[in-house]
Motif scaffolding. Structure first.
Motif, PDB file in Angstrom:
ATOM      1  N   VAL A 184      -8.811  -4.847   6.837  1.00  0.00           N
ATOM      2  CA  VAL A 184      -9.395  -6.029   6.204  1.00  0.00           C
ATOM      3  C   VAL A 184      -8.816  -7.289   6.860  1.00  0.00           C
ATOM      4  O   VAL A 184      -7.595  -7.450   6.938  1.00  0.00           O
ATOM      5  CB  VAL A 184      -9.077  -6.051   4.688  1.00  0.00           C
ATOM      6  CG1 VAL A 184      -9.650  -7.310   4.035  1.00  0.00           C
ATOM      7  CG2 VAL A 184      -9.617  -4.796   4.003  1.00  0.00           C
ATOM      8  N   ASP A 185      -9.676  -8.170   7.353  1.00  0.00           N
ATOM      9  CA  ASP A 185      -9.276  -9.416   8.006  1.00  0.00           C
ATOM     10  C   ASP A 185      -8.384  -9.190   9.235  1.00  0.00           C
ATOM     11  O   ASP A 185      -7.647 -10.092   9.649  1.00  0.00           O
ATOM     12  CB  ASP A 185      -8.549 -10.354   7.026  1.00  0.00           C
ATOM     13  CG  ASP A 185      -9.447 -10.790   5.867  1.00  0.00           C
ATOM     14  OD1 ASP A 185     -10.670 -10.869   6.065  1.00  0.00           O
ATOM     15  OD2 ASP A 185      -8.923 -11.052   4.769  1.00  0.00           O
ATOM     16  N   LYS A 237      -5.008  -9.237  -8.454  1.00  0.00           N
ATOM     17  CA  LYS A 237      -4.600 -10.073  -7.319  1.00  0.00           C
ATOM     18  C   LYS A 237      -4.988  -9.447  -5.979  1.00  0.00           C
ATOM     19  O   LYS A 237      -5.055 -10.133  -4.958  1.00  0.00           O
ATOM     20  CB  LYS A 237      -3.073 -10.187  -7.411  1.00  0.00           C
ATOM     21  CG  LYS A 237      -2.391 -11.164  -6.531  1.00  0.00           C
ATOM     22  CD  LYS A 237      -0.878 -11.089  -6.842  1.00  0.00           C
ATOM     23  CE  LYS A 237      -0.057 -11.956  -5.960  1.00  0.00           C
ATOM     24  NZ  LYS A 237       1.387 -11.806  -6.289  1.00  0.00           N
ATOM     25  N   CYS A 238      -5.200  -8.119  -5.976  1.00  0.00           N
ATOM     26  CA  CYS A 238      -5.359  -7.385  -4.714  1.00  0.00           C
ATOM     27  C   CYS A 238      -6.828  -7.212  -4.341  1.00  0.00           C
ATOM     28  O   CYS A 238      -7.703  -7.162  -5.209  1.00  0.00           O
ATOM     29  CB  CYS A 238      -4.697  -6.020  -4.843  1.00  0.00           C
ATOM     30  SG  CYS A 238      -2.917  -6.152  -5.109  1.00  0.00           S
ATOM     31  N   VAL A 239      -7.073  -7.102  -3.046  1.00  0.00           N
ATOM     32  CA  VAL A 239      -8.435  -6.905  -2.536  1.00  0.00           C
ATOM     33  C   VAL A 239      -9.052  -5.669  -3.194  1.00  0.00           C
ATOM     34  O   VAL A 239      -8.465  -4.592  -3.173  1.00  0.00           O
ATOM     35  CB  VAL A 239      -8.405  -6.715  -0.990  1.00  0.00           C
ATOM     36  CG1 VAL A 239      -9.818  -6.469  -0.463  1.00  0.00           C
ATOM     37  CG2 VAL A 239      -7.772  -7.908  -0.308  1.00  0.00           C
ATOM     38  N   VAL A 295      -3.988  -1.792  -5.085  1.00  0.00           N
ATOM     39  CA  VAL A 295      -2.604  -2.143  -4.767  1.00  0.00           C
ATOM     40  C   VAL A 295      -2.069  -1.154  -3.729  1.00  0.00           C
ATOM     41  O   VAL A 295      -2.182   0.059  -3.934  1.00  0.00           O
ATOM     42  CB  VAL A 295      -1.736  -2.102  -6.041  1.00  0.00           C
ATOM     43  CG1 VAL A 295      -0.272  -2.343  -5.716  1.00  0.00           C
ATOM     44  CG2 VAL A 295      -2.230  -3.128  -7.056  1.00  0.00           C
ATOM     45  N   PRO A 296      -1.507  -1.648  -2.624  1.00  0.00           N
ATOM     46  CA  PRO A 296      -0.894  -0.716  -1.669  1.00  0.00           C
ATOM     47  C   PRO A 296       0.338  -0.041  -2.276  1.00  0.00           C
ATOM     48  O   PRO A 296       1.100  -0.667  -3.015  1.00  0.00           O
ATOM     49  CB  PRO A 296      -0.509  -1.606  -0.482  1.00  0.00           C
ATOM     50  CG  PRO A 296      -0.586  -3.013  -0.960  1.00  0.00           C
ATOM     51  CD  PRO A 296      -1.445  -3.044  -2.183  1.00  0.00           C
ATOM     52  N   VAL A 297       0.472   1.230  -1.951  1.00  0.00           N
ATOM     53  CA  VAL A 297       1.549   2.057  -2.512  1.00  0.00           C
ATOM     54  C   VAL A 297       2.296   2.738  -1.374  1.00  0.00           C
ATOM     55  O   VAL A 297       1.692   3.459  -0.575  1.00  0.00           O
ATOM     56  CB  VAL A 297       0.990   3.150  -3.444  1.00  0.00           C
ATOM     57  CG1 VAL A 297       2.129   3.977  -4.040  1.00  0.00           C
ATOM     58  CG2 VAL A 297       0.116   2.556  -4.533  1.00  0.00           C
ATOM     59  N   ASP A 310       2.414  -7.034  -6.237  1.00  0.00           N
ATOM     60  CA  ASP A 310       1.205  -6.593  -5.549  1.00  0.00           C
ATOM     61  C   ASP A 310       1.466  -5.444  -4.574  1.00  0.00           C
ATOM     62  O   ASP A 310       0.624  -5.149  -3.714  1.00  0.00           O
ATOM     63  CB  ASP A 310       0.486  -7.758  -4.866  1.00  0.00           C
ATOM     64  CG  ASP A 310       1.336  -8.453  -3.823  1.00  0.00           C
ATOM     65  OD1 ASP A 310       2.458  -7.992  -3.545  1.00  0.00           O
ATOM     66  OD2 ASP A 310       0.879  -9.473  -3.275  1.00  0.00           O
ATOM     67  N   THR A 311       2.598  -4.804  -4.696  1.00  0.00           N
ATOM     68  CA  THR A 311       2.885  -3.581  -3.945  1.00  0.00           C
ATOM     69  C   THR A 311       3.720  -2.659  -4.825  1.00  0.00           C
ATOM     70  O   THR A 311       4.571  -3.126  -5.595  1.00  0.00           O
ATOM     71  CB  THR A 311       3.673  -3.860  -2.642  1.00  0.00           C
ATOM     72  OG1 THR A 311       3.005  -4.885  -1.900  1.00  0.00           O
ATOM     73  CG2 THR A 311       3.782  -2.617  -1.787  1.00  0.00           C
ATOM     74  N   ILE A 312       3.459  -1.357  -4.696  1.00  0.00           N
ATOM     75  CA  ILE A 312       4.179  -0.342  -5.465  1.00  0.00           C
ATOM     76  C   ILE A 312       4.991   0.514  -4.497  1.00  0.00           C
ATOM     77  O   ILE A 312       4.527   0.826  -3.402  1.00  0.00           O
ATOM     78  CB  ILE A 312       3.178   0.555  -6.236  1.00  0.00           C
ATOM     79  CG1 ILE A 312       2.437  -0.259  -7.300  1.00  0.00           C
ATOM     80  CG2 ILE A 312       3.880   1.762  -6.866  1.00  0.00           C
ATOM     81  CD1 ILE A 312       1.226   0.454  -7.905  1.00  0.00           C
ATOM     82  N   LEU A 313       6.195   0.862  -4.915  1.00  0.00           N
ATOM     83  CA  LEU A 313       6.990   1.859  -4.195  1.00  0.00           C
ATOM     84  C   LEU A 313       7.148   3.063  -5.110  1.00  0.00           C
ATOM     85  O   LEU A 313       7.612   2.926  -6.248  1.00  0.00           O
ATOM     86  CB  LEU A 313       8.369   1.283  -3.844  1.00  0.00           C
ATOM     87  CG  LEU A 313       9.393   2.257  -3.260  1.00  0.00           C
ATOM     88  CD1 LEU A 313       8.944   2.823  -1.911  1.00  0.00           C
ATOM     89  CD2 LEU A 313      10.763   1.575  -3.109  1.00  0.00           C
TER      90      LEU A 313
END
Lengths: 125, 125
Positions: free
Chosen positions: A9-10, B7-9, B13-15, B78-81
């Motif tokens: 994306v982008d 908030k995320c596209v 949410v990226p993980v 906006d990110t998960i671990l």
């Protein structure tokens, strides 16, 4: 072998920064092609700031640069793993070693990260 | 405390999945709110597949599920671990422990990952 920027994306590839010594995951950020090339050329992590819409030379304000030890791409070539030496000991702008300083609990969360600096003293805005 | 999906596209949410024992970064995937809730409820990693556009119960085909040890959110939510125990020893569909089995070199790349299984034997399509 390069990441496949066109696929993302982008044109922004997510980048996981990991402490090369401790193995701690420090943060997730993004790179466009220019920031990737500058990272390769300089050996320091350069990201692309989605909010400021420009190259983000990590540590340019705080001095807490990330020296790149090694770079990995994943099976789909759409994620980068950077193993870094985090100068100053903290990757997070809130002063923690890792941005992942909050652990989810059934009740809410607990702070598990180690605070290395006070953001008020580092960032003079 | 929940991740900020809005908030995320596309609400994704990226993980980052990390091996809780070795500290190896295994893969990056995405969660929507439904997959996050199912992960919390079941204790197994459930992602959202952007290509298949549906919930992806990691390991449902291969048996290589990820048992969730703990969940962290980053400073921006906006990110998960996810710290996980990777059943079967390999997170990557190509049979490697980690999806990050290729290290970038000045010439091209080298395979540094450990291959645990042959994909042809695990995925019968």
């Amino acid at each position: 072998m390069r990441p496949d920027f066109a696929k993302c994306v982008d044109g922004l590839v997510p980048v996981i920064a990991q402490d090369v010594q401790s193995g701690d995951v420090l943060m997730l950020a993004y790179m466009n092609e220019a920031s990737y090339d500058e990272t390769l050329a300089t050996g320091r992590a350069v990201y692309y700031s989605r909010s400021r819409k420009k190259l983000w030379r990590k540590g340019e304000e705080s001095g807490h640069v990330q020296k790149v030890d090694s770079i990995y791409v994943d099976c789909d070539r759409d994620t980068i793993l950077l193993k870094v030496e985090q100068i100053g000991g903290a990757a997070c702008h809130e002063g923690y070693k890792s941005c992942f300083f909050r652990k989810i609990t059934p009740e809410d969360f607990e702070i598990v990260g180690e605070r290395v600096f006070d953001p008020k003293e580092v960032y003079q805005s």
